[in-house]
Structures are given as C-alpha cells and as structure tokens.
Design an enzyme around this catalytic site. Structure first.
Site, PDB file in Angstrom:
ATOM      1  N   ASP A 238       0.821  -1.218   0.000  1.00 43.21           N
ATOM      2  CA  ASP A 238       0.000   0.000   0.000  1.00 43.21           C
ATOM      3  C   ASP A 238       0.847   1.257   0.000  1.00 43.21           C
ATOM      4  OD1 ASP A 238      -1.928  -2.157   1.112  1.00 43.21           O
ATOM      5  OD2 ASP A 238      -3.160  -0.456   0.454  1.00 43.21           O
ATOM      6  N   ASN A 248       1.551  -2.988   4.145  1.00 43.64           N
ATOM      7  CA  ASN A 248       0.608  -3.834   3.407  1.00 43.64           C
ATOM      8  C   ASN A 248      -0.387  -4.381   4.429  1.00 43.64           C
ATOM      9  OD1 ASN A 248      -0.283  -5.093   0.921  1.00 43.64           O
ATOM     10  ND2 ASN A 248       0.422  -7.031   1.776  1.00 43.64           N
TER      11      ASN A 248
HETATM   12  O1  MRU Z   1      -7.734  -3.077   2.834  1.00 42.17           O
HETATM   13  P1  MRU Z   1      -7.446  -3.493   1.420  1.00 42.17           P
HETATM   14  O2  MRU Z   1      -8.207  -4.706   1.000  1.00 42.17           O
HETATM   15  O3  MRU Z   1      -7.597  -2.333   0.460  1.00 42.17           O
HETATM   16  O4  MRU Z   1      -5.900  -3.888   1.436  1.00 42.17           O
HETATM   17  C1  MRU Z   1      -5.289  -4.272   0.244  1.00 42.17           C
HETATM   18  C2  MRU Z   1      -3.876  -4.693   0.404  1.00 42.17           C
HETATM   19  O5  MRU Z   1      -3.311  -4.672   1.463  1.00 42.17           O
HETATM   20  C3  MRU Z   1      -3.156  -5.063  -0.866  1.00 42.17           C
HETATM   21  O6  MRU Z   1      -2.168  -6.021  -0.624  1.00 42.17           O
HETATM   22  C4  MRU Z   1      -2.472  -3.810  -1.448  1.00 42.17           C
HETATM   23  O7  MRU Z   1      -3.385  -2.748  -1.535  1.00 42.17           O
HETATM   24  C5  MRU Z   1      -1.892  -4.070  -2.791  1.00 42.17           C
HETATM   25  S1  MRU Z   1      -3.140  -4.291  -4.017  1.00 42.17           S
HETATM   26  C6  MRU Z   1      -2.386  -4.494  -5.514  1.00 42.17           C
END
Ligand code: MRU
Length: 344
Positions: A238, A248
């Site tokens: 993220d 992440n």
């Molecule tokens: O809370 P989320 O579902 O948005 O979290 C997503 C993640 O942690 C993913 O691993 C990250 O955003 C990478 S997506 C290509």
C-alpha cells in the site's frame, strides 16, 4: 483467462464490482455521487491500492461534473475540496493521494478558461491512470514471472490481484504470467482477517483463472513455511518508504518474519505509484485503524474492545526484493523507480 473489470467510467458514473459481496454474488454498482464513492471506498466495495488510485481519479471527475462550476475560478475552487474529501477516505494506500495530486496538477496545467475543457482534461487524466495501471501490472507480471517456482508453491496474503488494480494485479500478476507460460504450481492464500480478502477475493479470482488455490488461516502460515512446501512468498503493498519499509495488509509483517526464519524468499510486488520516496522510513506511514466490530462482531463477548489496524509495516531487511514495472529493484528509493509521475 477472464478477469473482472474492477473500476470503470460510464456516462452514468463510476462502475465498480462490489467486492463486499464476493464470492457469493457478482454485482456491479454505478456510483453517481462523490458521497457514494466515499462510502464505497470506506466499506471496501472498491479496494486495493492501485484500484483506489483509479477510483479516486474518476471520483474527482464525478464530483466536478455534479458540482457544475460556472467558470474556471469556480472549477479551481471546487477541485481541492473534492480532492481533500477523497484523500480522507483511506490514508495508507499512497496511490489514492498520488492519483488525486496528479489529476489536480494536470488540470492546473491547462490554461484554458473553458470549463468543458477542464472537465475533459480531468477525465482524460483519470483514463490515463487507469490504462497505465493496466500496463504496469503487465510489466510487473513479466518482471516477477522468473521467481515463480515451476512445480512448487507460492504463498500470498490479502488480495493483490485483478480485483485490486485496473489490470492483472501486482502480486498475482507474475502468477498469471507464469501460468500462461505453462508453469504449474499451487497458490496458498492467507484467509486475511478480519475482512477475508484472501479467502473471498484471491481464492475467487485464482479459481476463475483456473489456478489451483488453497486457503489457510494466516495463523497456519508459519507452520506451512516451516514445512518447506513454499518456494516463494509474494505480496502487494500500500505504501513503500524510501528505505524500503513496506505497508501492506495487517499480517504481512508476521508472514515476513516467518519467511525469514525459514529462509523462504519474500518479495513485494508494486507499481511505481505505490512508492513514497518522501517518507524516509515506515515509521511515518499513516496506518488506518478500522472499526472494532470488524474484529469482535458476532465472536467476542459484548463490550470487549478490539485493536484493528488495517495494515502493518514490514521492515525492508525482511524483503528480498521489489518486483516493479521497472524490474526487480532494491532500496534506497530516493525517487519513484524510474523517477516518473507518468509511465513511459
Ligand atoms: O484493505 P485493502 O483490502 O484495500 O488492502 C489491500 C492490500 O493490502 C493489498 O495487498 C495492497 O493494496 C496491494 S493491491 C495491488
């Protein structure tokens, strides 16, 4: 292999695949207002760092279209207001803030007084971000494919696939690419508490693609790594700080510790838009805290509190490498890999 269209612009509004209903139902919704988009982002109907960037970019276009500013001054006044609202929806994924900043900058560069031209520029930039993300995923797939063990197993966490991007994903892109090239392997998908992105989303899209997938509670991951059955751990991100510390989905840090303890290579896959070279290290990455009920609801005794960070930060020393659209890279990241705002 048929993968879902996660976010798209239509004349009626932003069309998203509602991820809260998967895998039971495949429902597309059209979001017609910025309020609907804010709700959809907060509720994780649309989610995953790159998809959030695309959705937010289209969100600016949506907000400005509804607001109907009379002239350039009113347009320029409304733009940062909409940007701030969308920026606040989810703080950790830097793609969201990055896409909004890029759209605002593009519009400010347009010297035209005509409001229609400003609308057109905004929408054009959002389309570019979406199309670029599709290409970035392809490149990540190419760069990461050689890491995928033929005949072995790969462990992933959360969902960093097609559902999280405008393309074939980040962490899942090398897997799709390897499968297409004829490699055969099994994927272990951490269930990913508390919202089960692994069990619901990663398992769903890999199954749709015909790739064998086994779900496990993330509490079982250390044991699986100890068993020697996993040849690669590959996750998304993220936000990646200049020193390589990586935010992440919560649980990623524990997975990286377990991978290091058992000498299993642990890689992070991300496009340049997920790097935040302005932050020296992971301590300054904002971590979203989510509702306690996501953890306690229906399980813990009434009145028990929960600590529910949506993300954690994996220290760079635990990450063997970063699979990016510019190939495999290592920190420090003084600039975004390639030093770009745009692709190409
Ligand atoms: O809370 P989320 O579902 O948005 O979290 C997503 C993640 O942690 C993913 O691993 C990250 O955003 C990478 S997506 C290509």
């Amino acid at each position: 292999m048929k993968l879902p269209g996660t976010v798209a612009w239509t004349e009626e509004g932003i069309r998203i695949l509602d991820q809260t209903l998967l895998p039971a139902e495949v429902v597309y919704r059209v979001l017609e207002t910025i309020e609907e988009l804010e709700e959809a982002i907060r509720a994780l109907r649309v989610r995953g760092a790159p998809a959030l960037g695309v959705a937010a970019a289209y969100g600016l276009a949506l907000a400005l279209r509804k607001e109907k500013p009379a002239d350039r001054a009113a347009f320029m006044d409304a733009l940062p207001r909409a940007r701030t609202r969308l920026e606040k929806t989810r703080p950790t994924a830097v793609n969201l803030a990055w896409a909004l900043a890029r759209c605002e900058e593009r519009v400010r560069e347009e010297k035209t007084p005509r409001v229609e031209d400003l609308h057109a520029a905004l929408l054009d930039e959002a389309h570019r971000i979406s199309e670029e993300d599709r290409l970035l995923c392809e490149r990540i797939g190419e760069a990461g494919e050689p890491l995928v063990p033929d005949g072995g197993s790969v462990l992933t966490h959360c969902n960093a696939g097609a559902l999280a991007t405008a393309g074939i994903g980040t962490a899942l892109a090398p897997l799709y690419r390897a499968w297409k090239k004829g490699k055969r392997f099994e994927v272990f998908a951490d269930e990913t508490r508390p919202l089960l992105q692994g069990a619901r989303l990663t398992a769903w899209e890999l199954r749709e693609a015909g790739i064998p997938v086994t779900v496990l509670c993330e509490g079982a991951a250390a044991g699986l790594l100890a068993s020697g059955r996993v040849g690669l751990v590959l996750v998304g991100a993220d936000r990646i700080a200049a020193n390589g510390d990586t935010a992440n989905k919560v649980g990623t840090y524990g997975l990286a510790l377990a991978a290091a303890a058992h000498d299993v290579p642990f890689y992070v896959a991300a496009p340049f838009s997920t790097f935040d070279p302005g932050l020296p290290d992971g301590r300054s990455i904002p971590i979203e805290l989510r509702a306690e009920e996501e953890v306690t609801g229906g399980r813990a005794p009434r009145g028990v509190r929960a600590w529910n960070p949506a993300f954690d930060v994996t220290p760079a020393r635990l990450i063997r490498g970063f699979v990016t659209d510019r190939g495999l890279v290592r920190p420090p990241f003084e600039r975004r890999p390639g030093g770009r705002k745009r692709i190409g």
